[in-house]
Scaffold this motif. Structure first.
Motif, short mmCIF file in Angstrom:
data_model
loop_
_atom_site.label_atom_id
_atom_site.label_comp_id
_atom_site.label_asym_id
_atom_site.label_seq_id
_atom_site.Cartn_x
_atom_site.Cartn_y
_atom_site.Cartn_z
N ASN A 177 -5.08 -3.09 -13.60
CA ASN A 177 -4.96 -2.53 -12.44
C ASN A 177 -3.76 -2.42 -11.67
N VAL B 88 0.62 -1.13 0.02
CA VAL B 88 -0.04 -0.15 0.05
C VAL B 88 0.82 1.31 -0.01
N ILE C 248 0.46 -4.25 -5.25
CA ILE C 248 0.04 -4.75 -3.77
C ILE C 248 0.18 -6.24 -3.59
N SER D 11 -2.27 -0.60 -9.22
CA SER D 11 -2.07 -0.73 -7.66
C SER D 11 -2.46 -2.07 -7.28
N TRP D 12 -3.30 -2.85 -7.74
CA TRP D 12 -3.52 -3.90 -7.37
C TRP D 12 -2.60 -5.12 -7.58
N ALA E 270 2.12 1.17 -3.64
CA ALA E 270 1.59 1.66 -4.74
C ALA E 270 0.51 2.72 -4.57
N LYS E 271 0.09 2.88 -3.64
CA LYS E 271 -1.09 3.98 -3.24
C LYS E 271 -0.35 5.36 -2.73
#
Length: 422
Positions: free
Chosen positions: A306, A148, A312, A308-309, A151-152
């Motif tokens: 995706n 997280v 993570i 970010s997914w 990626a976030k």
């Protein structure tokens, strides 16, 4: 004559001539075709696992000539068990490297998960399976947290995992408490998973046969699927050659293990993880998305992946595998202590993935790299221990092998770019 008086060319039915890649046609020419393709792959930088296999052969030949006990069934059997912990961690590192990133926390995470298991099982008397799953879940949570932030939040993976290397090591020390060491009884589930050896010869030979049959089934299914879709597929001769090579290696390994005690359960579990995660990487949409992201992040974003997914989830897999590897390492020394996950474990895990053929630049690698790389590092350590060489010499030689692997990877990548294949 067709309408309008214009001559038309009648298309040839797609089924009349199956689509075959020119690189596959050459294989139908026998030995000459294979040699030609081999030269083409070398000239275009497609080395695959060739460098690490040659390195392993050289290492075994050198140490075998210096001391015959190195190639004994006992030493090779022990080696197959000793590489499991580091190899499990290296599998997770492969996933992160495929993204072109790095995880510097796997050593500390492995020690943290070993401490969680040992304290729950020994100190608090929690059910062994609950303790085991709690430790593995702890690794997954660590991966989620780091993923997280990467990626976030946008913190570089190098910084996130470097901070994690310190932070999770501190958490391990806190969990272990004042004593600093928790000894495993040797009869617990993790210790049994590591120390169990199937002495029946049928076990090793059966595992070898199952692996070969699984390979044949997967290859035939892939060929039938590709043929039905009208895309390039491997000819029968290629399948026969690959199956024969795999069978020779598998049954020779089974024979060697049976000359000592038999098939170690830890090795079998390691191979199952490799096969399952190899299937995930090469046969699923998720796996293809990982390769796409590692090869070209902008292209992957435009394709609707995706980002970010994927990032993570990859860090979750990496930390989970680090936790599993840490449990096997704890079982190997029968304890979880302040030194768990320390020393050169981090470097060995990363080196195993890279030496095994996973690119540091992302987009190229496979789970089998963990096995090959762990064998190289484990063989070097085993051979030097037999020869009585110091840790200093071991570190220098392992570092040189790692540097050589990165150099080969860099040169291969440059060659591929020149050939228009990267």
């Amino acid at each position: 004559m067709p309408k309008g008086g214009v001559n038309a060319t009648v298309p040839v039915a797609a089924s009349a001539t199956p689509a075959v890649d020119p690189r596959l046609i050459v294989r139908q020419e026998g030995l000459k075709g294979y040699l030609g393709e081999f030269r083409r792959r070398l000239s275009s930088g497609e080395l695959g696992s060739l460098p690490v296999v040659l390195a392993l052969v050289v290492i075994w030949a050198v140490f075998g000539s210096l001391d015959s006990t190195f190639l004994s069934a006992q030493n090779l059997s022990n080696l197959s068990q000793q590489i499991v912990g580091t190899g499990m961690i290296a599998i997770g590192v492969v996933f992160v490297l495929l993204l072109g990133e790095i995880d510097l926390s796997v050593g500390s995470v492995s020690g943290l998960c070993a401490a969680i298991y040992a304290v729950l099982d020994v100190t608090h008397g929690v059910n062994q399976w609950v303790a085991l799953f709690s430790a593995v879940l702890g690794g997954a949570v660590v991966g989620l947290i780091q993923g997280v932030f990467f990626a976030k939040v946008g913190v570089p993976a190098f910084v996130v995992t470097l901070a994690g290397n310190l932070g999770w090591n501190g958490a391990m020390l806190q969990i272990l408490g004042a004593s600093g060491t928790v000894n495993l009884p040797g009869t617990d589930i993790v210790s049994r998973l590591y120390s169990t050896i199937y002495s029946q010869q049928l076990a090793a030979y059966g595992a070898a046969a199952a692996g070969v049959l699984l390979f044949v089934a997967a290859s035939l299914y892939d060929t039938r699927r590709r043929r039905a879709a009208g895309v390039p597929y491997r000819p029968v001769a290629d399948l026969v050659l690959r199956t024969t090579a795999l069978a020779v290696v598998a049954f020779l390994a089974a024979y060697t293990l049976n000359q000592y005690k038999g098939l170690p359960l830890a090795l079998l579990i390691f191979l199952i993880f490799i096969v399952v995660l190899d299937f995930v990487l090469r046969r699923t949409t998720y796996g293809r998305q990982i390769f796409a992201l590692g090869g070209n992040i902008e292209g992957a974003r435009r394709a609707g992946i995706n980002i970010s997914w994927i990032r993570i989830s990859v860090f979750i897999i990496c930390s989970t595998m680090a936790g599993i590897g840490g449990l096997f390492l704890a079982a190997q020394i029968q304890s979880a202590s302040q030194t768990s996950g320390g020393g050169n474990l981090l470097m060995n895990a990363i080196a195993a993935a890279v030496i095994g053929g996973t690119s540091l630049f992302g987009g190229r690698g496979k789970t089998w790299s963990a096995l090959l790389g762990a064998l190289v590092i484990g063989s070097i350590q085993s051979g030097m221990n037999i020869e009585g060489l110091s840790n200093a010499i071991q570190f220098m030689i392992t570092g040189a092998v790692l540097l050589a692997a990165v150099v080969v990877d860099s040169l291969a990548r440059r060659t591929q770019k020149a050939a228009g294949r990267a």
